[in-house]
Write an enzyme that holds these catalytic residues in place. Structure first.
Site, mmCIF file in Angstrom:
data_model
loop_
_atom_site.group_PDB
_atom_site.id
_atom_site.type_symbol
_atom_site.label_atom_id
_atom_site.label_comp_id
_atom_site.label_asym_id
_atom_site.label_seq_id
_atom_site.Cartn_x
_atom_site.Cartn_y
_atom_site.Cartn_z
ATOM 1 N N GLY A 1 63.302 45.994 34.307
ATOM 2 C CA GLY A 1 64.153 45.152 33.427
ATOM 3 C C GLY A 1 63.784 43.749 33.554
ATOM 4 N N ASP B 1 48.690 33.135 34.320
ATOM 5 C CA ASP B 1 48.974 32.913 35.668
ATOM 6 C C ASP B 1 48.649 31.594 36.082
ATOM 7 O OD1 ASP B 1 46.086 33.283 35.557
ATOM 8 O OD2 ASP B 1 46.110 34.145 37.673
ATOM 9 N N HIS C 1 34.300 31.025 34.805
ATOM 10 C CA HIS C 1 35.524 31.947 34.571
ATOM 11 C C HIS C 1 35.289 32.956 33.560
ATOM 12 C CE1 HIS C 1 39.051 33.544 36.398
ATOM 13 N NE2 HIS C 1 39.845 33.119 35.474
ATOM 14 N N ASP D 1 40.112 29.670 45.313
ATOM 15 C CA ASP D 1 40.716 30.661 44.615
ATOM 16 C C ASP D 1 40.128 31.870 45.890
ATOM 17 O OD1 ASP D 1 40.746 33.304 43.117
ATOM 18 O OD2 ASP D 1 39.206 32.726 41.976
ATOM 19 N N HIS E 1 32.787 46.018 32.932
ATOM 20 C CA HIS E 1 33.568 45.110 33.175
ATOM 21 C C HIS E 1 32.911 44.455 34.592
ATOM 22 C CE1 HIS E 1 37.200 42.921 34.124
ATOM 23 N NE2 HIS E 1 37.367 43.140 35.287
ATOM 24 N N SER F 1 34.308 40.829 37.309
ATOM 25 C CA SER F 1 35.124 40.036 37.540
ATOM 26 C C SER F 1 35.212 38.448 37.208
ATOM 27 C CB SER F 1 35.607 40.132 39.128
ATOM 28 O OG SER F 1 36.756 39.093 39.330
ATOM 29 N N GLY F 2 36.275 37.922 37.098
ATOM 30 C CA GLY F 2 35.851 36.483 36.624
ATOM 31 C C GLY F 2 36.064 35.659 37.949
ATOM 32 N N HIS F 3 36.107 36.105 39.069
ATOM 33 C CA HIS F 3 36.389 35.588 40.279
ATOM 34 C C HIS F 3 35.225 35.539 41.379
ATOM 35 C CE1 HIS F 3 40.578 35.139 39.401
ATOM 36 N NE2 HIS F 3 40.579 36.121 38.862
#
Length: 570
Positions: A57, A86, A152, A205, A375, A377-379
């Protein structure tokens, strides 16, 4: 002359600099960092965290903004690193609480997304949104804020440098090093210059802190997607993260090179694609896009459908297509379905469920794997984190944006390249670091930073929500049992046996002996309370719960929510 001499010898009041997070530490998401000196506060990013299955919820989780509300007269602006949820998703909620923040400073794409977000949420704010880039410099009385380009998974991503009288704070935002980037190149020269000049405190990060080596370049993913497009004979359905703007750009551009029309399905995707089209990030004609109902005008090998649902979300387009519940799109045997993503921990089973259903419908499913690069990652991974640390050369280091284990591993990486362990702070949200004349220390005066849960557009306080979410979790798993008791409080008598009502726990019809025994136990417990010296409604309710809960668990291995209802005849 004596007056001038007095002025020159008067002590100058020195103000320390305080740095802390309201979100983003010991979690992935909700990034909100605050730097304060004297009568000025700047906020770096204002993110949101999406609710998971453990929060039934709940729409979203945001930081506790009470400290910012109490000190709103100090706030000089919100400074944004990039346009992911985020990092910008909390802005509408923050503006609800503090409508008179003077300005937002954001890169071009982030600024456009923020404007849409504020409008969608119906926020009436006169806040000014200023566009920044790698050459921008904003000065306040206490701070000099500048930006430096990073790589990024979204265009216009930047780190931020904040100079003040006690030293320099640098934060990466989200980053990686990509030597063949889809967007701008990382400004390594500026990073090295900051390191040579001197960085007091570095925030970096930590999302991929546990991943060894280097993060794969986005260009390899683009190459593999292009190969699949070349061999696919039917329609292509492709799902990726809506936030991965670079990937969306490349998918659409690859589709047009293979003479396929693009259909975008899913509200979040439609919004992002519309924004990047308006901003000129897509090198394709508007005629490349068609609506879902127009697909019948084209052959199957002329269509690509970009849709939501890369994580197996039940209500997302791809899940509804797999379940044959989508009103307009049905799987045709020979369709190729590409998951250009990796399953987030906890979502693997949901993704596999969708993959199996698509395969049963005779679709060709392509998933990301070590041999099928769909795929990346952007990190930054560990070797890139080492490179960044060596470029910045900080005196002190605070790993940020990551679960506790990620922060801890990032600390170990920093120690391995020579940063003293005692100069590294693993903080929780609300732990302030005090910077004073080039030295940093951890304060023991914590700032309120409990999560705030957003339920249907309304914020819920942390204290209230803990109980509400716990009850929802119990209801979803074990159901509810209501016990209705009629008593005569004048004579302390039970007027009738308790009534037993079960919802979502077990079928009462199929458990007559259990219900009968439970009623007998409850009758006995209630009568014992009524015979005591001072029976109260509270003691009766406690007796019902303490009697029924262990009995139901013993018989059914369930812990339902137990609600006593007392009817009193006076």
């Amino acid at each position: 002359m004596s007056d001038t001499s007095t002025k020159n010898t008067m002590p100058v009041k020195k103000f320390v600099t305080k740095i802390f997070a309201l979100g983003g530490l010991e979690e992935v998401g909700k990034n909100t960092y605050v730097i304060e000196q004297d009568n000025e506060i700047i906020i770096i990013d204002a993110g949101v965290k999406f609710a998971d299955a453990s929060m039934p919820g709940i729409e979203a989780v945001i930081p506790d903004y009470s400290y910012l509300k109490e000190n709103k007269h100090k706030i000089k602006g919100i400074f944004i690193t990039h346009g992911h949820e985020d990092h910008i998703g909390g802005i509408p909620y923050l503006l609800k609480e503090i409508s008179d923040i003077p300005a937002i400073y954001a890169p071009n794409l982030a600024a456009a997304l923020i404007r849409h977000k504020i409008k969608d949420k119906g926020i009436k704010s006169k806040i000014k949104i200023n566009i920044v880039d790698g050459n921008s410099k904003i000065k306040t009385n206490r701070f000099i804020i500048s930006f430096f380009a990073v790589n990024h998974s979204i265009p216009d991503a930047y780190g931020i440098c904040v100079e003040n009288s006690n030293g320099t704070v640098v934060t990466t935002g989200d980053y990686k090093f990509d030597w063949t980037p889809l967007g701008h190149k990382a400004d390594i020269d500026k990073m090295a210059q900051m390191g040579q000049k001197g960085v007091t405190l570095f925030l970096a990060d930590s999302t991929n802190a546990e991943v060894p080596g280097y993060t794969m370049t986005e260009m390899l993913v683009v190459k593999r997607i292009s190969e699949i497009f070349a061999k696919a004979k039917g329609r292509i359905l492709i799902s990726t993260f809506a936030s991965n703007v670079h990937r969306l750009q490349q998918i659409i551009e690859v589709a047009t090179k293979h003479n396929r029309k693009v259909v975008v399905v899913g509200r979040s995707l439609e919004r992002i694609v519309n924004v990047i089209r308006q901003m000129g990030h897509l090198k394709v004609r508007d005629s490349s896009f068609i609506k879902t109902e127009e697909t019948k005008k084209y052959d199957n090998n002329q269509i690509v459908i970009i849709c939501t649902g890369s994580q197996g979300e039940p209500m997302a387009a791809l899940s509804r297509i797999a379940n044959r519940e989508h009103r307009q799109i049905k799987i045709i045997p020979g369709d190729t379905v590409i998951f250009s993503s990796s399953a987030i921990p906890g979502n693997r089973a949901d993704v596999e469920r969708v993959v199996n259903k698509l395969t049963r419908l005779s679709a060709i499913v392509e998933e990301n794997s070590p041999l099928n690069w769909l795929h990346t990652s952007g990190h930054a991974s560990q070797e890139e984190q080492k490179l960044m640390l060596n470029l910045i050369k900080p005196s002190y280091f605070m790993p940020m944006h990551g679960d506790y284990r990620m922060l801890k591993v990032h600390k170990e990486t920093a120690v391995s390249i020579g940063i003293p362990e005692e100069n590294i702070f693993i903080c929780a949200n609300g732990d302030p670091i005090i910077m004073d004349n080039g030295k940093c220390s951890l304060s023991d005066k914590r700032i309120a930073a409990d999560p705030i849960y957003v339920d249907g557009g309304k914020d819920m306080s942390g204290v209230t929500t803990a109980a509400v979410i716990r009850d929802r979790q119990i209801l979803s798993k074990d159901g509810l049992i209501a016990i209705v008791v009629s008593i005569d409080s004048q004579n302390n008598k039970l007027l009738a046996p308790p009534t037993f009502i079960s919802r979502g726990s077990f079928y009462v019809r199929d458990a007559a002996p259990l219900v009968s025994e439970a009623i007998s136990l409850l009758t006995k417990a209630i009568n014992e309370v009524l015979k005591s010296q001072r029976p109260t409604f509270a003691t009766i309710k406690n007796a019902i719960k303490s009697t029924l809960a262990p009995y139901i668990f013993k018989k059914k291995r369930r812990n339902p929510l137990i609600i006593p209802v007392i009817l009193n005849k006076k």
